[in-house]
Structures are given as C-alpha cells and as structure tokens.
Design a protein around this motif. Structure first.
Motif, PDB file in Angstrom:
ATOM      1  N   ARG A 121       1.594  -2.840   5.110  1.00 40.24           N
ATOM      2  CA  ARG A 121       1.774  -3.427   3.780  1.00 40.24           C
ATOM      3  C   ARG A 121       0.427  -3.793   3.164  1.00 40.24           C
ATOM      4  O   ARG A 121       0.186  -3.532   1.987  1.00 40.24           O
ATOM      5  N   SER A 122      -0.461  -4.384   3.960  1.00 33.99           N
ATOM      6  CA  SER A 122      -1.758  -4.778   3.431  1.00 33.99           C
ATOM      7  C   SER A 122      -2.587  -3.565   3.035  1.00 33.99           C
ATOM      8  O   SER A 122      -3.329  -3.603   2.043  1.00 33.99           O
ATOM      9  N   VAL A 123      -2.455  -2.484   3.797  1.00 36.68           N
ATOM     10  CA  VAL A 123      -3.163  -1.255   3.442  1.00 36.68           C
ATOM     11  C   VAL A 123      -2.653  -0.720   2.098  1.00 36.68           C
ATOM     12  O   VAL A 123      -3.437  -0.298   1.241  1.00 36.68           O
ATOM     13  N   ALA A 124      -1.335  -0.755   1.914  1.00 39.15           N
ATOM     14  CA  ALA A 124      -0.739  -0.264   0.664  1.00 39.15           C
ATOM     15  C   ALA A 124      -1.190  -1.113  -0.525  1.00 39.15           C
ATOM     16  O   ALA A 124      -1.470  -0.588  -1.614  1.00 39.15           O
ATOM     17  N   ILE A 125      -1.281  -2.424  -0.322  1.00 30.71           N
ATOM     18  CA  ILE A 125      -1.716  -3.304  -1.409  1.00 30.71           C
ATOM     19  C   ILE A 125      -3.180  -3.044  -1.756  1.00 30.71           C
ATOM     20  O   ILE A 125      -3.563  -2.996  -2.929  1.00 30.71           O
ATOM     21  N   ARG A 126      -4.013  -2.864  -0.724  1.00 33.91           N
ATOM     22  CA  ARG A 126      -5.422  -2.554  -0.990  1.00 33.91           C
ATOM     23  C   ARG A 126      -5.558  -1.219  -1.710  1.00 33.91           C
ATOM     24  O   ARG A 126      -6.392  -1.058  -2.616  1.00 33.91           O
ATOM     25  N   ALA A 127      -4.734  -0.247  -1.317  1.00 34.23           N
ATOM     26  CA  ALA A 127      -4.755   1.056  -1.993  1.00 34.23           C
ATOM     27  C   ALA A 127      -4.332   0.902  -3.452  1.00 34.23           C
ATOM     28  O   ALA A 127      -4.919   1.507  -4.359  1.00 34.23           O
ATOM     29  N   SER A 128      -3.313   0.076  -3.697  1.00 35.22           N
ATOM     30  CA  SER A 128      -2.859  -0.165  -5.064  1.00 35.22           C
ATOM     31  C   SER A 128      -3.976  -0.768  -5.893  1.00 35.22           C
ATOM     32  O   SER A 128      -4.215  -0.368  -7.048  1.00 35.22           O
ATOM     33  N   ASP A 129      -4.681  -1.740  -5.309  1.00 35.25           N
ATOM     34  CA  ASP A 129      -5.797  -2.384  -6.006  1.00 35.25           C
ATOM     35  C   ASP A 129      -6.897  -1.372  -6.332  1.00 35.25           C
ATOM     36  O   ASP A 129      -7.437  -1.362  -7.440  1.00 35.25           O
ATOM     37  N   TRP A 130      -7.191  -0.508  -5.395  1.00 36.88           N
ATOM     38  CA  TRP A 130      -8.250   0.498  -5.595  1.00 36.88           C
ATOM     39  C   TRP A 130      -7.853   1.479  -6.691  1.00 36.88           C
ATOM     40  O   TRP A 130      -8.664   1.792  -7.578  1.00 36.88           O
ATOM     41  N   PHE A 131      -6.617   1.954  -6.653  1.00 36.08           N
ATOM     42  CA  PHE A 131      -6.179   2.910  -7.672  1.00 36.08           C
ATOM     43  C   PHE A 131      -6.153   2.271  -9.058  1.00 36.08           C
ATOM     44  O   PHE A 131      -6.483   2.931 -10.055  1.00 36.08           O
ATOM     45  N   GLU A 132      -5.802   0.988  -9.139  1.00 36.38           N
ATOM     46  CA  GLU A 132      -5.841   0.327 -10.445  1.00 36.38           C
ATOM     47  C   GLU A 132      -7.274   0.272 -10.968  1.00 36.38           C
ATOM     48  O   GLU A 132      -7.531   0.538 -12.147  1.00 36.38           O
ATOM     49  N   ARG A 133      -8.217  -0.076 -10.096  1.00 41.86           N
ATOM     50  CA  ARG A 133      -9.614  -0.170 -10.518  1.00 41.86           C
ATOM     51  C   ARG A 133     -10.181   1.186 -10.933  1.00 41.86           C
ATOM     52  O   ARG A 133     -11.084   1.246 -11.772  1.00 41.86           O
ATOM     53  N   THR A 134      -9.652   2.268 -10.394  1.00 42.23           N
ATOM     54  CA  THR A 134     -10.138   3.606 -10.756  1.00 42.23           C
ATOM     55  C   THR A 134      -9.349   4.216 -11.907  1.00 42.23           C
ATOM     56  O   THR A 134      -9.633   5.333 -12.332  1.00 42.23           O
ATOM     57  N   GLY A 135      -8.339   3.486 -12.415  1.00 35.60           N
ATOM     58  CA  GLY A 135      -7.604   3.944 -13.579  1.00 35.60           C
ATOM     59  C   GLY A 135      -6.385   4.793 -13.291  1.00 35.60           C
ATOM     60  O   GLY A 135      -5.745   5.295 -14.215  1.00 35.60           O
ATOM     61  N   ASP A 136      -6.034   4.969 -12.007  1.00 33.13           N
ATOM     62  CA  ASP A 136      -4.850   5.759 -11.650  1.00 33.13           C
ATOM     63  C   ASP A 136      -3.677   4.798 -11.485  1.00 33.13           C
ATOM     64  O   ASP A 136      -3.322   4.393 -10.376  1.00 33.13           O
TER      65      ASP A 136
ATOM     66  N   HIS B  62       1.992   2.556  -4.777  1.00 32.83           N
ATOM     67  CA  HIS B  62       1.593   1.871  -3.540  1.00 32.83           C
ATOM     68  C   HIS B  62       2.086   0.428  -3.527  1.00 32.83           C
ATOM     69  O   HIS B  62       2.497  -0.084  -2.466  1.00 32.83           O
ATOM     70  N   ALA B  63       2.055  -0.238  -4.671  1.00 34.35           N
ATOM     71  CA  ALA B  63       2.576  -1.606  -4.726  1.00 34.35           C
ATOM     72  C   ALA B  63       4.070  -1.630  -4.441  1.00 34.35           C
ATOM     73  O   ALA B  63       4.577  -2.530  -3.758  1.00 34.35           O
ATOM     74  N   SER B  64       4.785  -0.621  -4.942  1.00 31.84           N
ATOM     75  CA  SER B  64       6.216  -0.538  -4.697  1.00 31.84           C
ATOM     76  C   SER B  64       6.509  -0.289  -3.218  1.00 31.84           C
ATOM     77  O   SER B  64       7.417  -0.903  -2.635  1.00 31.84           O
ATOM     78  N   ARG B  65       5.725   0.585  -2.590  1.00 29.49           N
ATOM     79  CA  ARG B  65       5.918   0.859  -1.160  1.00 29.49           C
ATOM     80  C   ARG B  65       5.662  -0.386  -0.320  1.00 29.49           C
ATOM     81  O   ARG B  65       6.260  -0.560   0.749  1.00 29.49           O
ATOM     82  N   ALA B  66       4.778  -1.251  -0.788  1.00 28.01           N
ATOM     83  CA  ALA B  66       4.471  -2.481  -0.062  1.00 28.01           C
ATOM     84  C   ALA B  66       5.468  -3.592  -0.374  1.00 28.01           C
ATOM     85  O   ALA B  66       5.336  -4.710   0.137  1.00 28.01           O
ATOM     86  N   ASP B  67       6.469  -3.290  -1.208  1.00 29.94           N
ATOM     87  CA  ASP B  67       7.433  -4.305  -1.663  1.00 29.94           C
ATOM     88  C   ASP B  67       6.728  -5.484  -2.322  1.00 29.94           C
ATOM     89  O   ASP B  67       7.197  -6.634  -2.232  1.00 29.94           O
ATOM     90  N   ALA B  68       5.614  -5.211  -2.975  1.00 31.49           N
ATOM     91  CA  ALA B  68       4.860  -6.246  -3.686  1.00 31.49           C
ATOM     92  C   ALA B  68       5.391  -6.331  -5.114  1.00 31.49           C
ATOM     93  O   ALA B  68       4.761  -5.865  -6.071  1.00 31.49           O
ATOM     94  N   THR B  69       6.560  -6.936  -5.248  1.00 32.07           N
ATOM     95  CA  THR B  69       7.272  -6.938  -6.530  1.00 32.07           C
ATOM     96  C   THR B  69       6.460  -7.576  -7.644  1.00 32.07           C
ATOM     97  O   THR B  69       6.399  -7.045  -8.770  1.00 32.07           O
TER      98      THR B  69
END
Length: 227
Positions: A3-18, A25-32
C-alpha cells in the motif's frame, strides 16, 4: 508495504503530471481521501481539455455514497454529464450537489460554480438563469469556472437580445479560457461569437471565430485521443 509503495507511486505520478496513473495507484492502495483530492484538484482541468471520459472513470472508482455526499464531486459529475449530452442527468447531479454543500462560508466557490453550471442548463426561466450567471461571473475568481460563467452569461445575453453585452462577455471568456488552457470553453465561446457576428452581418469576424472554434475543438480531441 504494498500500500505504501502504491501511495508513493501515486505521489510521483501526480508530480510528473500523469494524473491517470496517480488516481489508479491511489485507488489500488484504497487511499480514498487521496483519490477524492486528486479528482477534485485535477478533474476540472481535465474536463476542459476534452478528457471528461477520464474524469468519469475516476469518479466510478469511488463508492457512490461518497460521491453523492461531496459537493465538488457532484459538480464534476454534472459537468461530465453535460459533456456527454445528458442535460437532465446533470440537473439531478446539481440537486445532489445542493444537498451535499452544507456550510456556505466554506463552500461559496462551489456554490458559485453550481450557479454557473445551472445557468447553462435551465432554459425555462431565462431571467433566473441570467441571475445565476451574473452572480457566478461577479463572484468567481479568474480561471476556468469564471470563463465558463462568461460563456453562460454571454449566451443568455444573446437570447435576451443584448448583443453588445454578449460580445464583450464571450470575448472575455474566450481570452480567459485560452490563458488557462481550457480549450473546450474557448471553443464554445468562439463558436458563440461566430454566431453572434454572423447575426450582425460581420462575416469576416464570424468566419475567423468559427475557424478558431474548430481549432480548439481539434486541440481537445487530440488531447483526449492521447489519453
């Protein structure tokens, strides 16, 4: 750990504009809460470059009761309905948005955005729609929603026969939309300007606006095709 890996990936993709991958990734981590923030933050911009299908897909990732209880998400749902040609559905989403927005002091921008959207949908009460559009125009800060308010107020002014006011508002909306990269709103403003200029016999300006509207629609379609 996953879950923490997915959240970090979500953060990275947001910062890169994707944002698509950030939401996935946030959805896969259940980070509602993160999914909600991503959609509310980036959804309006995505919609105004022709990517309403992406926004619709993001909203479908959330439980329906969460969407129904969140004013900005209901507003986004209404906008995607309009983009899909579902005006009656959009009006129902606006009713849910009204119910979800409880604190006027904290939600005034959302209320004004709702007025802008509603003014574009209501055709049986032109005066009431124009009042909503005027309030949205006066109260919203510069940006996509203010450009949309210019569009709605301009179209309603055309219906009322106030051509000079309509031209001024639509020109303002087209410029503002261009500056913030809202290609679909710019296209609509330019299309309405073309219609207005044609009505006054200014055919050179009318053709120029029609070409610009087609160009901006092409930009939006191109962005949507790449998504």
């Amino acid at each position: 750990a996953r879950r923490s890996v997915a959240i970090r990936a979500s953060d990275w993709f947001e910062r890169t504009g994707d944002i698509d991958r950030a939401v996935d990734h946030a959805s896969r981590a259940d980070a509602t809460e993160r999914v909600i923030r991503l959609i509310a933050t980036h959804g309006p911009a995505m919609q105004t470059v022709g990517r309403h299908h992406s926004v619709d897909r993001w909203l479908a990732m959330l439980p329906r009761d969460i969407v129904l209880s969140n004013g900005p998400l209901c507003l986004l749902s209404a906008s995607t309905s309009i983009a899909s040609g579902e005006g009656e559905e959009a009006l129902i989403w606006l009713k849910f948005a009204d119910q979800a927005v409880a604190e006027p002091t904290d939600t005034e921008p959302v209320r004004l955005e709702m007025k802008a959207l509603r003014s574009m949908l209501v055709t049986s009460d032109i005066d009431g729609a124009l009042t909503d559009a005027n309030q949205a125009y006066e109260g919203l800060p510069a940006g996509r929603w203010h450009a949309f308010a210019c569009l709605s107020r301009g179209l309603l002014s055309l219906v009322r026969g106030d051509d000079a006011v309509a031209l001024e508002l639509l020109e303002e909306g087209a410029i503002e939309a261009r500056l913030v990269g809202a290609s679909t709103i710019e296209a609509q403003c330019c299309g309405a300007l073309g219609f207005a200029y044609a009505g006054t016999g200014e055919w050179t300006l009318a053709r120029s606006m029609a070409r610009r509207a087609r160009q901006q629609l092409g930009v939006a379609l191109g962005i949507a095709a790449q998504a």
